[in-house]
Design a protein around this motif. Structure first.
Motif, PDB file in Angstrom:
ATOM      1  N   ALA A 140     -56.556  22.984  25.853  1.00 55.18           N
ATOM      2  CA  ALA A 140     -58.008  22.772  25.931  1.00 55.18           C
ATOM      3  C   ALA A 140     -58.664  23.828  26.808  1.00 55.18           C
ATOM      4  O   ALA A 140     -59.718  24.394  26.459  1.00 55.18           O
ATOM      5  N   THR A 144     -61.162  26.702  25.482  1.00 49.74           N
ATOM      6  CA  THR A 144     -62.508  26.632  26.062  1.00 49.74           C
ATOM      7  C   THR A 144     -62.945  28.005  26.554  1.00 49.74           C
ATOM      8  O   THR A 144     -64.068  28.464  26.276  1.00 49.74           O
ATOM      9  N   GLU A 239     -53.938  19.530  14.258  1.00 51.93           N
ATOM     10  CA  GLU A 239     -54.331  19.749  15.648  1.00 51.93           C
ATOM     11  C   GLU A 239     -55.103  21.065  15.796  1.00 51.93           C
ATOM     12  O   GLU A 239     -56.100  21.147  16.537  1.00 51.93           O
ATOM     13  N   GLU A 242     -58.660  20.743  14.540  1.00 54.81           N
ATOM     14  CA  GLU A 242     -59.492  19.992  15.484  1.00 54.81           C
ATOM     15  C   GLU A 242     -59.880  20.846  16.686  1.00 54.81           C
ATOM     16  O   GLU A 242     -61.038  20.835  17.127  1.00 54.81           O
ATOM     17  N   MET A 243     -58.914  21.607  17.238  1.00 56.17           N
ATOM     18  CA  MET A 243     -59.193  22.437  18.413  1.00 56.17           C
ATOM     19  C   MET A 243     -60.196  23.535  18.091  1.00 56.17           C
ATOM     20  O   MET A 243     -61.151  23.768  18.849  1.00 56.17           O
ATOM     21  N   ASN A 245     -62.377  23.745  15.592  1.00 58.96           N
ATOM     22  CA  ASN A 245     -63.702  23.210  15.292  1.00 58.96           C
ATOM     23  C   ASN A 245     -64.417  22.740  16.553  1.00 58.96           C
ATOM     24  O   ASN A 245     -65.646  22.787  16.640  1.00 58.96           O
ATOM     25  N   LYS A 246     -63.656  22.282  17.535  1.00 63.94           N
ATOM     26  CA  LYS A 246     -64.251  21.784  18.775  1.00 63.94           C
ATOM     27  C   LYS A 246     -64.651  22.920  19.709  1.00 63.94           C
ATOM     28  O   LYS A 246     -65.795  22.961  20.206  1.00 63.94           O
ATOM     29  N   TYR A 247     -63.733  23.839  19.951  1.00 65.94           N
ATOM     30  CA  TYR A 247     -63.965  24.842  20.994  1.00 65.94           C
ATOM     31  C   TYR A 247     -64.625  26.121  20.488  1.00 65.94           C
ATOM     32  O   TYR A 247     -65.158  26.893  21.292  1.00 65.94           O
ATOM     33  N   LYS A 249     -66.962  26.001  17.932  1.00 66.20           N
ATOM     34  CA  LYS A 249     -68.058  25.532  17.083  1.00 66.20           C
ATOM     35  C   LYS A 249     -69.329  26.362  17.278  1.00 66.20           C
ATOM     36  O   LYS A 249     -70.175  26.433  16.369  1.00 66.20           O
TER      37      LYS A 249
END
Length: 699
Positions: A140, A144, A239, A242-243, A245-247, A249
């Motif tokens: 994460a 990030t 996984e 998801e990572m 698309n999240k970080y 985006k």
């Protein structure tokens, strides 16, 4: 308790003796063990998908250790720097690591170092790469920070000034690295002097880069729809989706600039020389243009390069290192770009053996195309390359590297997945084909960075083009001004060889002597005769036993015979060239209406006169500034393979009938070298009948 321990040991010893004795009955220790049977190879599994923002993704799972790594490839690198601001992409890459809106450079470094993670960026010709790694539990944080660097770098002005100073120091260091200079110049020579793939950072270009240039480059090229990320490690495809698309985006796609990369434009044949005072060794490279990595023949050329000069057992190791002890580590390779590439081979050698080492490299390259490779050594090289390739898959990150490289270069994935069967199918004929196509004598270019003293050793390899440590050509500013016109130089030359009256009295010349030929690693010797008469009449005969040729002109027509066969007329173009060259004192023609001549200036104790004859041929006449004797003539001849420059070196002037003639003449081109030693007679042994047409002369 002691007895319990000794019983098993005794039993093991007894078993060991039994098995050793049993093996001795069947094992012949005098025979070398055979290799184990080969195993089938299957390219490792990977997943591939594209995110809504256009980011291309590879996922390579490896659950052996709880780590995660990524490699983000971006199509945009040093070749896309603005002209005159080379260094923009590289500085931008470093600036991305120097702080974002949420973290300073120190805070970023502290956060990553604190968990043993890392993120770094590099730029290459047409691409850039951001690489990162961490334990999976810190993924994460890793992504990030990556997301922040891709979307909100601040490009701090203070950090920019610090980096610019560091890059200026790096440029200064590069000027002192002979090997780096040789490689950089080889890119310019093979791709073209102004080709973006050949441009490099200079003090001036780095100083010209401004913070706005950095920000503009970032906005243009650092886009998700211009990138591919490979994620490797203890992760699943779900996984990773998801990572990312999240970080990532907030990383938005954008319109990309058009890329207009010019075609390859290799410079003319010759020696490209960088004099470097104080050097005790020379960095030498023999190079040529090579095809795209997407071309099926690239693989054959890669095999040829490995066979020729990659590691122990290669041809250059056996010759340059083991036979002659010229160097410790010769090399050969072919680059792997998507557009076009370079074949490079060479080494760093002692200054005293610069010419000798070049002869060995050129000779062995010629043999590769004429005699072909040793099949046993070639098979060994193939086995080594395939073994290295298979072993590389022990690291999952290498799987990602192969996939990313294919994405960047446009290489079809089938070529990557089927590397082994494709490589195994290559044979002797494939190596000979690419050697003849890409590495023949017309295609090779020579790069030398070394002491100014080695310059004279390089003359036998063709015309020399001199460059500065900044890899700028030594042009007109490299010459000292000479207060003489072309006519005054020619008059001084005539005076130096005997004076106008003595020269004017020379009506015929007969030269007899020896001839030596070196071509494609083979040497021949024999006899030669040349007869000249005013009026552009010439008869020349050379007999090297295996090669015999006679050609002559009466000043209007020209003929040739080969191996004692019947005479034939030369073509119009060949006749014009032969008639133009049929002069007893060729330099005197520079002042005639057939030539346009201009004085370039003085350099290295010689005066250079540039000229073009009435047929458009470029020529250079080089006079000794002290004696005013003619030292050499350089002529650019057209050939099916492009322009070829021939250098004629004139030595050992000897007076005959009051006029000085060169009694040793060396003619060098990319094709061959010929050396003549002459005995000269003036106004005797030559008649008009020597130049008559075949029917009248009986030739």
């Amino acid at each position: 308790m002691t007895q319990r321990l000794t019983l098993p040991i005794a039993m093991l010893l007894a078993c060991a003796v039994f098995f050793v004795n049993a093996a001795a009955d069947t094992l012949d220790i005098r025979k070398m063990p055979t290799a184990l049977p080969g195993t089938d190879f299957t390219f490792p599994k990977y997943d591939e998908f594209t995110l809504p923002n256009g980011l291309h993704v590879y996922v390579v799972e490896n659950h052996d250790v709880p780590t995660i790594t990524f490699s983000l490839a971006i199509k945009g690198g040093d070749a896309y720097d603005p002209m005159g601001k080379e260094g923009t992409a590289a500085i931008m890459g470093d600036m991305m690591q120097k702080g974002t809106k949420n973290r300073t450079a120190a805070q970023t470094a502290e956060a990553l170092d604190g968990v043993g993670a890392s993120i770094s960026m590099q730029t290459f010709g047409e691409s850039s790469a951001i690489n990162g790694s961490a334990l999976k539990k810190h993924a994460a944080l890793l992504f990030t920070i990556l997301g922040e660097q891709l979307t909100e770098p601040v490009f701090d002005g203070g950090e920019f000034e610090k980096l610019q100073k560091q890059y200026l120091a790096s440029v200064a260091n590069q000027r002192s690295n002979a090997a780096e200079l040789a490689q950089a110049l080889s890119r310019k020579v093979v791709y073209g002097m102004t080709n973006p793939l050949a441009r490099r950072q200079t003090e001036g270009s780095v100083k010209a880069v401004e913070r706005d240039d950095i920000e503009e480059f970032f906005k243009q090229w650092i886009r998700p729809n211009n990138a591919s990320i490979a994620v490797v490690g203890d992760v699943t495809m779900k996984e990773v989706k998801e990572m990312l698309n999240k970080y990532l985006k907030n990383w938005k796609k954008g319109e990309l600039p058009a890329v207009n990369m010019p075609d390859i434009s290799t410079e003319k044949a010759g020696v490209y020389f960088v004099p470097r005072k104080g050097s005790v060794q020379s960095s030498i490279i023999v190079c040529a243009a090579a095809p795209s990595v997407k071309d099926p023949q690239w693989l054959s050329l890669d095999l040829a390069a490995g066979y020729f000069g990659s590691g122990f057992g290669s041809i250059l190791f056996e010759t340059l290192r083991e036979t002659y002890s010229y160097t410790y580590s010769p090399f050969a390779a072919v680059t792997g770009g998507g557009r076009y590439n370079r074949f490079i081979s060479g080494s760093e050698v002692r200054s005293s053996v610069t010419d000798s080492a070049l002869r060995v490299i050129l000779s062995e390259l010629r043999k590769l195309g004429t005699e072909g490779p040793d099949e046993t050594k070639l098979a060994r090289r193939k086995a080594f390359e395939i073994g290295q390739y298979r072993m590389s898959f022990e690291r999952a990150s290498n799987v990602a590297s192969y996939l990313q490289n294919a994405w960047v270069t446009g290489k079809p994935l089938d070529m990557v997945k089927n590397y082994i069967p494709q490589f195994e199918a290559l044979d002797y004929g494939d190596v000979v084909d690419v050697a003849r196509k890409y590495l023949d004598m017309f295609k090779l270019r020579i790069i030398v960075v070394g002491s100014p003293d080695v310059r004279s050793k390089l003359e036998e390899f063709g015309p020399i083009y001199e460059y500065t440590l900044d890899l700028e050509p030594v042009g007109g500013t490299g010459y000292e001004e000479v207060d003489m016109t072309a006519k005054q130089i020619v008059d001084a030359y005539v005076t130096s060889i005997g004076g106008a009256q003595a020269v004017g009295a020379v009506k015929t010349v007969k030269m007899t002597g020896t001839a030596g030929l070196e071509m494609q690693g083979r040497n021949m010797t024999g006899k030669a005769t040349r007869k000249l008469m005013v009026g552009n009449k010439e008869w020349a005969d050379i007999d090297l036993q295996m090669i015999k040729q006679t050609q002559w002109t009466d000043g209007t027509q020209a003929w040739v015979t080969m191996q004692g066969g019947p005479a034939g007329n030369l073509s119009k173009e060949e006749t014009e060239r032969l008639v133009a060259d049929a002069m007893i004192f060729p330099a005197t023609a520079l002042t005639s209406s057939d030539y346009k001549a201009s004085v370039l200036g003085k350099k290295n104790g010689q005066i250079y006169v540039d000229a073009k004859n009435k047929f458009g041929r470029n020529e250079t006449y080089v006079f000794n500034a002290e004696t005013m004797l003619l030292d050499r003539i350089e002529k650019e001849e057209e050939s099916p393979q492009g322009p070829i420059v021939t250098v004629e070196k004139l030595e050992n002037y000897t007076a005959v009938a009051g006029v000085k003639f060169p009694t040793k003449v060396t003619q060098t081109s990319a094709i061959l070298t010929m050396v003549f030693t002459w005995d000269v007679k003036v106004n005797e042994g030559v008649t008009d009948a020597d130049f008559a047409a075949p029917a009248a002369s009986g030739k």
